[in-house]
Design an enzyme around this catalytic site. Structure first.
Site, PDB file in Angstrom:
ATOM      1  N   CYS A  26       5.893  19.417  13.418  1.00 39.13           N
ATOM      2  CA  CYS A  26       6.546  19.088  14.688  1.00 39.13           C
ATOM      3  C   CYS A  26       5.555  18.685  15.768  1.00 39.13           C
ATOM      4  CB  CYS A  26       7.353  20.284  15.182  1.00 39.13           C
ATOM      5  SG  CYS A  26       8.369  20.966  13.900  1.00 39.13           S
ATOM      6  N   GLU A  27       4.810  17.636  15.528  1.00 37.25           N
ATOM      7  CA  GLU A  27       3.907  17.078  16.529  1.00 37.25           C
ATOM      8  C   GLU A  27       3.896  15.580  16.306  1.00 37.25           C
ATOM      9  OE1 GLU A  27      -0.016  18.593  17.085  1.00 37.25           O
ATOM     10  OE2 GLU A  27       0.483  20.544  16.225  1.00 37.25           O
TER      11      GLU A  27
END
Ligand code: LLP
Length: 421
Positions: free
Chosen positions: A346-347
């Site tokens: 999640c980046e």
């Protein structure tokens, strides 16, 4: 040249189909080719053949013991930068007299470990380090063989995060102060001065910065000899770059690099050491991963892979380019389309490539990242509790898992819950 080629439409590592390894090991994984590792080692060894020399593989590039053993059996020494690497090299069977210890922050424990275990030389990077080395060696009744790493203030013209030879970098002592520091070293009872060390950076694609640095080292050798020092070994570092794309990059070859070494320092009659890492391991390894989803976004499409920035951090960290190819070769003439190739973390930084032209792929298909053998598996982590990427070594038609994928249980059990919880 490497040994990852398509045969009958399937990408192979030497004689083993990548799809066969994927079926046995699961994805993602790293795979290395023994023949490519050895080929690259021999390119350097041959390039220096006219001189007394030792190729000390910079094991930070890929440090699995199976890789170390493969290279050590061919005659390589090792360049280590930590007590852990020293222990790994020893565990792989490398004798102390073929291990060089580099790094700006060697601790007293590491110094003691290498002195007692046997060491070819310490590449000393500062006066405080030299003081500690002297004290520890004397307390053990030993003498520490050293070179001093000089910082030649040369622009390596590489990515800022991997340039090391400018005066603003933390590495080595300024070359202008070298004579003074060598005089101090000479007076130390626990230290024996052997030579000079230099390393100006990594992924150099031009020989000119090497030439400038090595000419400065040659000049310094003469000056130190005239001061009475017995300079007999030159460690010229690593750094020769590799092609990361198959099309438009042509970095200098090890033969040209060897000729440059001969031309700049050959006349001094010193033993030559070099510390290549990337050129030996980089194109000897792939990272293979599977496509989880093909997702259509607004104005762009994504290939979501089962590998992520924790498995291969180079694109996120250095904006590095890796060729990404399908394991099943695309039919000739098939239409390619642009994809953003990303991992599940999640980046937004978890992006391997933007608008990369790829043939049609579906969930479950395999892709391979080329040139991932160096600074790939060694820089991987378990961010997001994603198990450390396994490693596989191929030799001809055989393959072996040389680092297994940990189970969730193994990962979770490493935590300890304090008694108050
Ligand atoms: N010797 C010393 C003292 C070094 O610091 C290095 C690399 C080498 C030798 C080997 O350099 P090579 O031949 O591999 O270029 N993680 C970065 C690269 C870091 C290089 C650090 N030092 C990357 O993925 O590009």
């Amino acid at each position: 040249m490497d040994h990852f080629l398509y045969r009958d439409g399937v990408l192979h590592a030497e004689d083993v189909p990548i799809s066969e390894i994927a079926a046995a090991v699961g994805t993602p994984f790293y795979v290395y080719s023994t023949a490519t590792l050895l080929r690259h080692y021999h390119l350097f060894d041959d390039a220096l053949s006219g001189m007394d020399h030792l190729v000390c593989y910079a094991m930070k590039a890929a440090s699995n013991q199976a890789i170390l053993k493969t290279l050590a059996e061919a005659g390589a020494g090792m360049d280590v930068v930590s007590g852990g690497e020293y222990a790994r090299a020893k565990a792989a069977g490398v004798p102390g007299e073929r291990i060089v210890f580099s790094g700006v922050g060697k601790t007293e424990e590491e110094i003691c470990q290498a002195l007692t275990g046997g060491i070819r030389q310490f590449n000393v990077e500062s006066e405080p380090e030299m003081d500690v080395l002297n004290r520890v060696a004397m307390s053990l009744g030993l003498t520490a063989p050293i070179t001093i790493r000089v910082n030649p203030d040369v622009d390596a013209k590489t990515h800022a995060k991997i340039a090391t030879g400018k005066s603003e970098n933390k590495f080595g002592i300024p070359i202008a102060r070298a004579r003074e520091v060598y005089a101090i070293a000479d007076a130390m009872e626990g230290i024996e001065v052997i030579g000079i060390d230099v390393h100006i950076g990594s992924q150099l694609t031009d020989l000119a910065p090497f030439e400038t640095a090595y000419n400065k080292v040659a000049e310094l050798t003469e000056a130190l000899r005239s001061d009475g020092h017995n300079i007999r070994r030159l460690d010229l570092g690593g750094g020769l770059g590799i092609p990361y794309t198959q099309s438009n990059e042509a970095p200098p070859l090890p033969t040209e690099y060897g000729a440059l070494i001969q031309r700049t320092v050959g006349h001094l009659g010193c033993e030559i050491e070099i510390e290549p890492g990337r050129l030996i391991a980089g194109n000897a390894g792939l990272m293979v991963s599977g496509v989880i989803y093909v997702k259509s976004g607004e104005g762009r499409d994504f290939l979501i892979l089962d590998s992520a920035m924790n498995d291969l951090i180079r694109p996120a960290m250095y904006e590095a380019w890796h060729d990404i190819v399908p394991v099943i070769e695309a039919e000739p003439g098939v239409e390619q389309a642009p994809f953003d190739i990303v991992g599940p973390v999640c980046e937004s930084g978890d992006t391997f490539a933007k608008e990369r032209m790829m043939p049609p792929l579906s969930a479950g298909d395999l892709v391979a990242f080329r040139s991932a053998g160096a600074y790939g598996a060694v820089m991987s982590s378990e961010y997001n509790t994603r198990p450390l990427t396994p490693e596989v070594l191929v030799k001809d038609d055989q393959f072996a898992v040389i680092r297994a994928r940990p189970t969730f249980d193994e990962i979770i059990k490493r935590d300890t819950i304090p008694q108050w919880l």
